[in-house]
Design a protein around this motif. Structure first.
Motif, PDB file in Angstrom:
ATOM      1  N   ALA B  19       0.668  -1.183  -0.052  1.00  0.00           N
ATOM      2  CA  ALA B  19      -0.032  -0.059   0.012  1.00  0.00           C
ATOM      3  C   ALA B  19       1.091   1.160   0.007  1.00  0.00           C
ATOM      4  CB  ALA B  19      -0.851   0.227   1.348  1.00  0.00           C
ATOM      5  N   LEU B  20       2.105   1.010   0.511  1.00  0.00           N
ATOM      6  CA  LEU B  20       2.882   2.550   0.594  1.00  0.00           C
ATOM      7  C   LEU B  20       4.322   1.769   0.521  1.00  0.00           C
ATOM      8  CD1 LEU B  20       2.067   5.390   1.156  1.00  0.00           C
ATOM      9  CD2 LEU B  20       2.907   5.089   3.570  1.00  0.00           C
ATOM     10  N   ASN B  21       4.979   2.432  -0.128  1.00  0.00           N
ATOM     11  CA  ASN B  21       6.568   1.660  -0.621  1.00  0.00           C
ATOM     12  C   ASN B  21       7.647   2.746  -0.410  1.00  0.00           C
ATOM     13  OD1 ASN B  21       8.340   0.252  -2.029  1.00  0.00           O
ATOM     14  ND2 ASN B  21       7.227   0.025  -3.714  1.00  0.00           N
ATOM     15  N   ASP B  22       8.286   2.430   0.582  1.00  0.00           N
ATOM     16  CA  ASP B  22       9.589   3.183   0.879  1.00  0.00           C
ATOM     17  C   ASP B  22       9.351   4.646   0.710  1.00  0.00           C
ATOM     18  OD1 ASP B  22      12.131   3.103   1.394  1.00  0.00           O
ATOM     19  OD2 ASP B  22      12.989   3.078  -0.886  1.00  0.00           O
ATOM     20  N   VAL B  23       8.697   5.011   1.670  1.00  0.00           N
ATOM     21  CA  VAL B  23       8.004   6.767   1.586  1.00  0.00           C
ATOM     22  C   VAL B  23       8.973   7.377   2.528  1.00  0.00           C
ATOM     23  CG1 VAL B  23       6.700   8.344   1.885  1.00  0.00           C
ATOM     24  CG2 VAL B  23       5.972   6.253   0.644  1.00  0.00           C
ATOM     25  N   THR B  24       9.762   8.543   2.073  1.00  0.00           N
ATOM     26  CA  THR B  24      10.417   9.344   2.808  1.00  0.00           C
ATOM     27  C   THR B  24      10.077  10.597   2.576  1.00  0.00           C
ATOM     28  OG1 THR B  24      12.397   7.726   3.191  1.00  0.00           O
ATOM     29  CG2 THR B  24      12.863  10.213   3.443  1.00  0.00           C
ATOM     30  N   VAL B  25       9.455  11.203   3.577  1.00  0.00           N
ATOM     31  CA  VAL B  25       8.824  12.755   3.328  1.00  0.00           C
ATOM     32  C   VAL B  25       8.651  13.419   4.805  1.00  0.00           C
ATOM     33  CG1 VAL B  25       6.630  11.886   3.622  1.00  0.00           C
ATOM     34  CG2 VAL B  25       7.293  13.851   2.014  1.00  0.00           C
ATOM     35  N   THR B  26       8.688  14.614   4.801  1.00  0.00           N
ATOM     36  CA  THR B  26       8.481  15.370   6.044  1.00  0.00           C
ATOM     37  C   THR B  26       7.460  16.579   5.686  1.00  0.00           C
ATOM     38  OG1 THR B  26      10.851  15.108   6.764  1.00  0.00           O
ATOM     39  CG2 THR B  26       9.668  17.189   7.679  1.00  0.00           C
ATOM     40  N   VAL B  27       6.554  16.519   6.793  1.00  0.00           N
ATOM     41  CA  VAL B  27       5.331  17.625   6.573  1.00  0.00           C
ATOM     42  C   VAL B  27       5.754  18.344   7.580  1.00  0.00           C
ATOM     43  CG1 VAL B  27       3.088  17.733   6.397  1.00  0.00           C
ATOM     44  CG2 VAL B  27       4.160  15.661   5.522  1.00  0.00           C
ATOM     45  N   GLY B  28       5.649  19.700   7.331  1.00  0.00           N
ATOM     46  CA  GLY B  28       5.810  20.762   8.477  1.00  0.00           C
ATOM     47  C   GLY B  28       4.413  21.506   8.510  1.00  0.00           C
ATOM     48  N   PRO B  29       4.558  22.716   9.208  1.00  0.00           N
ATOM     49  CA  PRO B  29       3.365  23.639   9.642  1.00  0.00           C
ATOM     50  C   PRO B  29       2.721  24.126   8.324  1.00  0.00           C
ATOM     51  CG  PRO B  29       5.152  24.200  10.913  1.00  0.00           C
ATOM     52  CD  PRO B  29       5.918  23.202  10.102  1.00  0.00           C
ATOM     53  N   GLY B  30       1.729  24.373   8.355  1.00  0.00           N
ATOM     54  CA  GLY B  30       0.821  24.850   6.945  1.00  0.00           C
ATOM     55  C   GLY B  30       0.050  23.837   6.637  1.00  0.00           C
ATOM     56  N   VAL B  31      -0.645  24.009   5.366  1.00  0.00           N
ATOM     57  CA  VAL B  31      -1.548  22.888   4.925  1.00  0.00           C
ATOM     58  C   VAL B  31      -0.746  22.287   3.895  1.00  0.00           C
ATOM     59  CG1 VAL B  31      -3.636  22.471   3.757  1.00  0.00           C
ATOM     60  CG2 VAL B  31      -3.673  24.331   5.314  1.00  0.00           C
ATOM     61  N   THR B  32      -0.774  20.988   3.870  1.00  0.00           N
ATOM     62  CA  THR B  32      -0.140  20.285   2.865  1.00  0.00           C
ATOM     63  C   THR B  32      -0.971  19.344   2.178  1.00  0.00           C
ATOM     64  OG1 THR B  32       1.971  20.149   3.878  1.00  0.00           O
ATOM     65  CG2 THR B  32       1.958  18.620   2.239  1.00  0.00           C
ATOM     66  N   GLY B  33      -1.446  19.233   0.841  1.00  0.00           N
ATOM     67  CA  GLY B  33      -2.377  18.358   0.310  1.00  0.00           C
ATOM     68  C   GLY B  33      -1.668  17.159  -0.137  1.00  0.00           C
ATOM     69  N   LEU B  34      -2.296  16.262   0.174  1.00  0.00           N
ATOM     70  CA  LEU B  34      -2.007  14.727  -0.375  1.00  0.00           C
ATOM     71  C   LEU B  34      -2.959  14.406  -1.338  1.00  0.00           C
ATOM     72  CD1 LEU B  34      -0.245  12.126   0.432  1.00  0.00           C
ATOM     73  CD2 LEU B  34      -1.783  11.432   2.057  1.00  0.00           C
ATOM     74  N   LEU B  35      -2.325  14.359  -2.544  1.00  0.00           N
ATOM     75  CA  LEU B  35      -3.072  14.478  -3.671  1.00  0.00           C
ATOM     76  C   LEU B  35      -2.642  12.951  -4.370  1.00  0.00           C
ATOM     77  CD1 LEU B  35      -2.901  17.603  -5.566  1.00  0.00           C
ATOM     78  CD2 LEU B  35      -4.851  16.282  -5.294  1.00  0.00           C
ATOM     79  N   GLY B  36      -3.956  12.284  -4.735  1.00  0.00           N
ATOM     80  CA  GLY B  36      -3.656  10.778  -5.417  1.00  0.00           C
ATOM     81  C   GLY B  36      -4.758  10.204  -5.942  1.00  0.00           C
ATOM     82  N   PRO B  37      -4.942   9.579  -6.943  1.00  0.00           N
ATOM     83  CA  PRO B  37      -6.250   8.962  -7.230  1.00  0.00           C
ATOM     84  C   PRO B  37      -6.558   8.021  -6.581  1.00  0.00           C
ATOM     85  CG  PRO B  37      -4.109   8.122  -8.809  1.00  0.00           C
ATOM     86  CD  PRO B  37      -3.637   9.131  -7.865  1.00  0.00           C
ATOM     87  N   ASN B  38      -7.742   7.415  -6.518  1.00  0.00           N
ATOM     88  CA  ASN B  38      -8.269   6.317  -5.575  1.00  0.00           C
ATOM     89  C   ASN B  38      -7.410   5.210  -5.458  1.00  0.00           C
ATOM     90  OD1 ASN B  38     -10.676   7.759  -4.725  1.00  0.00           O
ATOM     91  ND2 ASN B  38     -11.698   7.127  -6.329  1.00  0.00           N
ATOM     92  N   GLY B  39      -7.333   4.668  -4.410  1.00  0.00           N
ATOM     93  CA  GLY B  39      -6.179   3.349  -4.163  1.00  0.00           C
ATOM     94  C   GLY B  39      -4.778   3.887  -4.576  1.00  0.00           C
TER      95      GLY B  39
END
Lengths: 282, 306
Positions: B19-39
């Motif tokens: 479902a999730l593959n080797d993800v490296t990411v940092t989310v800081g203050p403010g709005v961050t949109g997580l965009l992706g198609p269904n699935g």
């Protein structure tokens, strides 16, 4: 590009409750259960045997010769608690079948577990509901009965020969409450339907009791008594309070205790695997 | 500086499905949109961030602590799940009160916070109605209220605008922006580009369980603009529109729908096309217009190399 303030600001969010984190779960569930009139009716029925036993103690204190037919020693409490097992079973079905099943159906388990609660707190919160309900028809009336006995016939109950009744009541009632509550909760975690959970729990109790009856009474399989959780509880109660069980109810109490211990361990393992915020379908 | 949400080589699989593959990411203050198609793995991403799932591999940290197995941090985080998650027989007010009690507040404070949260999502008038009788939009709003009620530093919102009417959509978008401006970290998942665009320009693009791109939403727009952009218009006289735009060199193709009232245009520069369309709209009787390319699936179609 928007520039967000990165500086420190004091949030008002509270730290988690340090103790009794499970209590709000218990409180909310008890409030919902006790708001149902049918349930209150059932609870009232659960206290009828108590009234009968109080009358028994009163009669024996007024007419001591009646004690030969209706003894008011330890056997009274053993028989009383053994009778209450059936009532606790019904109370548990009405009050507890949906405790986890409904949360799984509605997805509410996700919002529970996104709060500062562990899965253990969640299970403890739900278990406490059932323990409270079961204690209200076993431990509480039995201790009250003992208190009434002490008040009406202090010369009989305040002797060294009957000192053990109080601790025995606590032990047996706790065993009944914990066994029934854990089993009900484990069954409730297996389905998303409170109705199926209730039927499943009833079937488990009654089905095993019937299987015991058939194997013991027809095929005379002695160990079959261990199959039934009710019979195991009755067997331990009889041993504790010196009640003479019927030939078909005869059970080796250490073996019965071992069976109950294994059932409890199995229930805890099941709850550990089933209580999750996210249902994982493989 | 580390972010409120950190994924370090995090993967999550369900049996043979990744479902999730080797993800490296940092989310800081403010709005961050997580965009992706269904699935794409958005919900799994959010559930990992919210500590509702354990990573199969790697590390997921929320507010500096492992998200999984640290329930004490949940009084600083709020989760608005995509699916319904409440007891139908409680009223909206009772639902929030029950959850605030779990967070550790006293009765008076629970009441005050419940009312404030319901006010924020415009549900005060319906607070004593059973949640089971709420409309889809109201259910969505009560879920949002429970995520906000304890004033968390981190908000994880899974498709928060789904099922909402335009007025409440606007209200929630404004609310999310206000929360972010106050310094909170807000992660919003969606499969609709313009929904996310209304709240933020910072996006994470996720597809097939991998983070595909990270940055300003305008960069996605620019990428889209390098590819033919399809626009369908319905008008009383679609041929008049066709005549008006056919001479423009950015128009790559024109086709008419079977009913005769639809015109589909492929353009290399959508902004110029919309300008030209505006000039002819009234005289050609423009009735309806949509751009299939707005669909995020098309964006990924452009971005994912095959």
């Amino acid at each position: 590009m928007p520039i967000y303030d990165q500086g420190y600001r004091r949030y008002e969010a509270r730290g988690p409750l340090r103790t009794l984190r499970f209590w709000p779960i218990t409180r909310e569930a008890l409030r919902l259960v006790l708001s149902r009139r049918a349930f209150l009716g059932l609870l009232a029925v659960g206290w009828l045997p108590f009234v009968v036993r109080v009358i028994q103690i009163y009669i024996v204190t007024r007419f001591p010769e009646a004690g030969r037919v209706l003894p008011v020693d330890g056997r009274l409490f053993g028989e009383y608690l053994n009778t209450q097992i059936g009532l606790a079973l019904f109370l548990t079905i009405f009050g507890g079948a949906g405790l986890i099943a409904n949360d799984l159906r509605t997805g509410a388990i996700l919002v529970y577990l996104s709060r500062p609660l562990t899965r253990r707190d969640y299970v403890l919160g739900k278990l406490s509901v059932l323990l409270a309900l079961n204690a209200s028809v076993t431990l509480v009336p039995a201790l009250l009965l003992y208190g009434i006995g002490l008040a009406l016939a202090p010369e009989q109950y305040m002797t060294w020969s009957l000192w053990w009744i109080g601790p025995a009541i606590v032990l047996h009632a706790t065993l009944i409450c914990v066994s029934i509550s854990l089993l009900s909760l484990a069954v409730s975690s297996l389905t998303k339907s409170a109705r199926i959970a209730g039927l499943g729990f009833f079937g488990l109790f009654v089905g095993l009791e019937m299987a015991r009856g058939v194997l013991r009474n027809i095929f005379d399989v002695r160990g079959a008594t261990l199959l039934s959780i009710q019979a195991d509880l009755r067997g331990i109660g009889s041993a504790l309070f010196g009640v003479t069980p019927s030939r078909f109810d005869l059970v080796d109490w250490p073996a019965a205790a071992l069976v109950l211990l294994l059932v409890a361990a199995g229930c805890l393992l099941l709850l550990r695997s089933r209580v999750r915020a996210v249902e994982i379908v493989r | 500086m580390s972010g409120a949400i950190e994924f370090v080589r995090a993967s999550r699989w369900y049996g043979p499905v990744i479902a999730l593959n080797d993800v490296t990411v940092t989310v800081g203050p403010g709005v961050t949109g997580l965009l992706g198609p269904n699935g794409a793995g958005k919900s799994t991403f959010l559930k990992l961030a919210a500590g509702q799932l354990a990573p199969s591999q790697g590390e997921v940290r929320l507010l500096g602590k492992p998200a999984w197995g640290s329930p004490e941090i949940f009084h600083r985080a709020g989760l608005c799940p995509e699916a319904d998650a409440f007891w139908d027989n409680l009223s909206g007010f009772e639902f929030l009160m029950a959850l605030l009690r779990l967070t550790g507040y006293g009765e008076a404070e629970c009441r005050q916070r419940t009312e404030a949260a319901l006010e924020q999502v415009d549900l005060m008038a319906a607070r004593h109605r059973r949640v089971g009788g709420y409309s889809k939009g109201m259910r969505q709003r009560v879920k949002l209220a429970q995520a906000l009620a304890h004033d968390p530093e981190v908000l994880l919102l899974d498709e928060p605008l789904s099922g909402m009417d335009p007025v409440n959509r606007r209200r929630i978008v404004d609310l999310v922006k206000r929360l972010a401006k106050a310094g909170r970290t807000v992660l919003v998942s969606s499969h609709i580009l313009h929904e996310v665009e209304a709240m933020t320009r910072r996006v994470l693009l996720i597809n097939n369980g991998r983070i595909l791109a990270e940055g300003d939403v305008r960069e996605i727009r620019d990428l889209m603009d390098q590819h033919p952009h399809t626009v369908s218009v319905r008008a009383r006289d679609p041929r008049a529109i066709a005549r008006a735009v056919v001479d423009h060199d950015h128009v790559l193709s024109l086709s008419f729908g079977a009913e005769g009232s639809w015109l589909t245009v492929q353009t290399a520069r959508p902004d110029e096309f919309y300008g030209a369309l505006l000039e002819i709209a009234e005289s050609a009787g423009l009735e309806e217009m949509f751009a299939p390319d707005e669909d995020l699936g098309s964006v990924f179609h452009y971005l994912v190399p095959r």
